[in-house]
Scaffold this active site. Structure first.
Site, PDB file in Angstrom:
ATOM      1  N   GLN A 174       0.793  -1.222  -0.179  1.00  0.00           N
ATOM      2  CA  GLN A 174       0.228  -0.029  -0.035  1.00  0.00           C
ATOM      3  C   GLN A 174       0.974   1.116   0.085  1.00  0.00           C
ATOM      4  O   GLN A 174       0.612   2.157  -0.687  1.00  0.00           O
ATOM      5  CB  GLN A 174      -0.908   0.074   1.225  1.00  0.00           C
ATOM      6  N   ASP A 319      -2.557 -11.640   4.099  1.00  0.00           N
ATOM      7  CA  ASP A 319      -3.890 -11.598   4.523  1.00  0.00           C
ATOM      8  C   ASP A 319      -4.257 -13.094   4.431  1.00  0.00           C
ATOM      9  O   ASP A 319      -5.588 -13.326   4.862  1.00  0.00           O
ATOM     10  CB  ASP A 319      -4.540 -10.944   3.134  1.00  0.00           C
ATOM     11  N   ARG A 392     -11.606 -10.689   7.083  1.00  0.00           N
ATOM     12  CA  ARG A 392     -10.863 -12.027   7.022  1.00  0.00           C
ATOM     13  C   ARG A 392     -10.906 -12.657   8.164  1.00  0.00           C
ATOM     14  O   ARG A 392     -10.969 -13.903   8.374  1.00  0.00           O
ATOM     15  CB  ARG A 392      -9.392 -11.743   6.615  1.00  0.00           C
TER      16      ARG A 392
HETATM   17  C1  S3P Z   1      -2.711  -4.526  -0.191  1.00  0.00           C
HETATM   18  C2  S3P Z   1      -1.774  -4.686   0.763  1.00  0.00           C
HETATM   19  C3  S3P Z   1      -1.685  -5.445   2.042  1.00  0.00           C
HETATM   20  C4  S3P Z   1      -2.789  -6.137   2.380  1.00  0.00           C
HETATM   21  C5  S3P Z   1      -4.084  -5.370   2.205  1.00  0.00           C
HETATM   22  C6  S3P Z   1      -4.059  -5.009   0.600  1.00  0.00           C
HETATM   23  C7  S3P Z   1      -2.596  -3.997  -1.153  1.00  0.00           C
HETATM   24  O1  S3P Z   1      -1.283  -4.430   2.946  1.00  0.00           O
HETATM   25  O2  S3P Z   1      -2.644  -6.680   3.718  1.00  0.00           O
HETATM   26  O3  S3P Z   1      -5.073  -6.194   2.365  1.00  0.00           O
HETATM   27  O4  S3P Z   1      -3.786  -3.954  -1.887  1.00  0.00           O
HETATM   28  O5  S3P Z   1      -1.865  -3.100  -1.546  1.00  0.00           O
HETATM   29  P1  S3P Z   1       0.085  -3.538   3.176  1.00  0.00           P
HETATM   30  O6  S3P Z   1       0.646  -3.268   2.076  1.00  0.00           O
HETATM   31  O7  S3P Z   1       0.041  -2.651   4.303  1.00  0.00           O
HETATM   32  O8  S3P Z   1       0.948  -4.821   3.679  1.00  0.00           O
END
Ligand code: S3P
Length: 433
Positions: A174, A319, A392
């Site tokens: 993210q 996840d 989840r």
């Molecule tokens: C996601 C990245 C993950 C994941 C989230 C979705 C994404 O989080 O846990 O459900 O779509 O980039 P982080 O990047 O903060 O680990």
């Protein structure tokens, strides 16, 4: 007095899960940043992706999602405005429960001249944001919010960005995505180096759209200013959603299930290695695909054994740890999960939620600061558990319910709509065969 519940029917046949949530968010955002109309088929229709669609609308890019019906897949149509034409929103943007929307949109808004204010539900407002705010400030955005900018609501005054080299303290797709999106509008080049391997959908999709991007080990570098090409995309099935059906099939005797058209991006499917170590009867059949690997997964009921999941493998199954924890309660021996402190800052504190709920059902689970220790197999009695409004967690408890002696009631069940509203329908369909 408890009533003994009937034995669960096996999961049989072939199912397809709805589109990947992470890829759907990115497809909508990249479409909005390209110039012209794009379509995204098999888009995820959960509330999180709808929050991204709504946010892009607020920034001036028309974005509509038509849900699936009969044999038709859900489809989004986006009228993109190009890199520099999204506009200051006229109201606060509400991302609901979606961390991906919040963090990615912070990156987009950092590139927009004007003021954007982003907020979300109580879970979003409790999640750490400095990890994205600090590097965006280093690129020239002015961002403030509660806790010195660590908590939403957050205000972003964007525009005039300059590329920067970022070293992340935690692997986070993210955050990486937010910085690359900001980098698209920035002068010069932006790099992101991560301590671990997080999902790489953004890098793949930006490359397909013609961005000036290169990956070298754990560093990705992008040079801003080049407009993105309009790309029509077909989103692969969501592996993270598929894992709840895989988990159910592994636990319920007699199950033989195939999940087709599911995303097999290597940065996402670490849980399959763990399941193989646990003795799961699984086979994976990749097929040729465009920028994202896709294929089918066959799974049969299996007797599982405990395993160890350490920190460097965690980002590749971040996840999936809740459903893996549920499966570990039914595996022979001990399962130890370490280096997973990030679970405490997801939609809920997932370590606490899992320990509390699984113990309430009769499992032997203890919490550590950055993980869980689970001793199995433990008979699950059933009862009432709290999802803490985390999709989840809710689905992991529902899968536990398939092998519990009595019914399991999951509080806050409607949160499943954030990612996988079709979960109960698909489970029911697989069990009716
Ligand atoms: C996601 C990245 C993950 C994941 C989230 C979705 C994404 O989080 O846990 O459900 O779509 O980039 P982080 O990047 O903060 O680990």
């Amino acid at each position: 007095m408890r009533t003994k519940r009937r034995r669960e029917r096996p999961l049989l046949g072939v199912v397809a899960v709805p589109g990947d949530k992470s890829i759907s968010h990115r497809a909508l955002i990249l479409s909005a940043l390209s110039h012209g109309r794009s379509t995204v088929t098999n888009v995820n229709t959960g509330l999180d992706v709808r929050a991204t669609a709504g946010a892009l609308q607020s920034l001036g890019a028309k974005c509509t999602i038509a849900t699936a019906g009969g044999d038709t897949k859900a489809r989004a149509v986006v009228e993109g405005l190009g890199l520099h034409n999204l506009r200051e929103p006229s109201d606060v943007i509400d991302v609901g429960n979606s961390g991906t929307t919040m963090r990615c949109l912070l990156g987009v808004c950092a590139g927009i001249h004007g003021l954007s204010v982003l907020t979300g539900d109580s879970s979003i407002r409790a999640r750490p944001m400095l990890r994205v705010v600090v590097p965006l400030r280093a690129m020239g955005a002015t961002i403030d919010g509660r806790n010195h900018g660590d908590r939403a609501p957050l205000s972003v005054r964007g525009g005039d960005l300059t590329g920067a080299d970022h070293e992340l303290a935690v692997a986070s797709a993210q955050v990486k995505t937010a910085l690359l999106l900001a980098g698209l509008c920035a002068r010069g080049s932006t790099s992101v180096t991560e301590p671990g391997v997080s999902r790489d959908h953004t890098e793949r999709m930006l490359a397909t759209a013609g961005a000036d991007i290169a990956v070298d080990g754990r560093t990705v570098r992008l040079t801003g200013g080049r407009e993105l090409a309009v790309v029509d995309r077909d989103v692969p099935g969501d592996f993270s959603s598929a894992m709840f059906l895989i988990g159910a099939a592994l636990l319920v005797p007699g199950s033989e299930l195939t999940i087709e058209g599911v995303g097999l991006n290597p940065t996402r499917i670490g849980a399959l290695d763990v399941l193989t170590e646990m003795g799961a009867d699984l086979s994976v059949h990749p097929r040729a695909a465009a920028d994202e690997p896709v294929g089918s997964i066959e799974v049969r009921h299996s007797h599982l054994r405990g395993t160890t999941i350490e920190g460097d493998r965690v980002p590749g199954m971040i996840d999936e740890l809740p459903i893996l924890a549920t499966l570990a309660t039914q595996a022979e021996g001990q399962t130890v999960i370490t280096g997973a402190g990030e679970l405490r800052v997801k939609e809920s504190d997932r370590i606490r939620a899992l320990a509390a709920g699984l113990v309430a059902l009769g499992a032997a689970v203890s919490e550590t600061p950055d993980g869980l220790v689970i001793d199995g197999p433990a008979p699950l009695a059933g009862g009432e558990v709290d999802s803490l409004n985390d999709h989840r967690i809710a689905m992991s408890f529902a899968v536990a319910g398939l092998v519990a002696e009595d019914n399991v009631k999951v509080r806050g069940w409607s949160c499943v709509d954030t990612s996988f509203p079709e979960f109960l329908d698909l489970l029911g369909k697989a069990q009716r065969r």
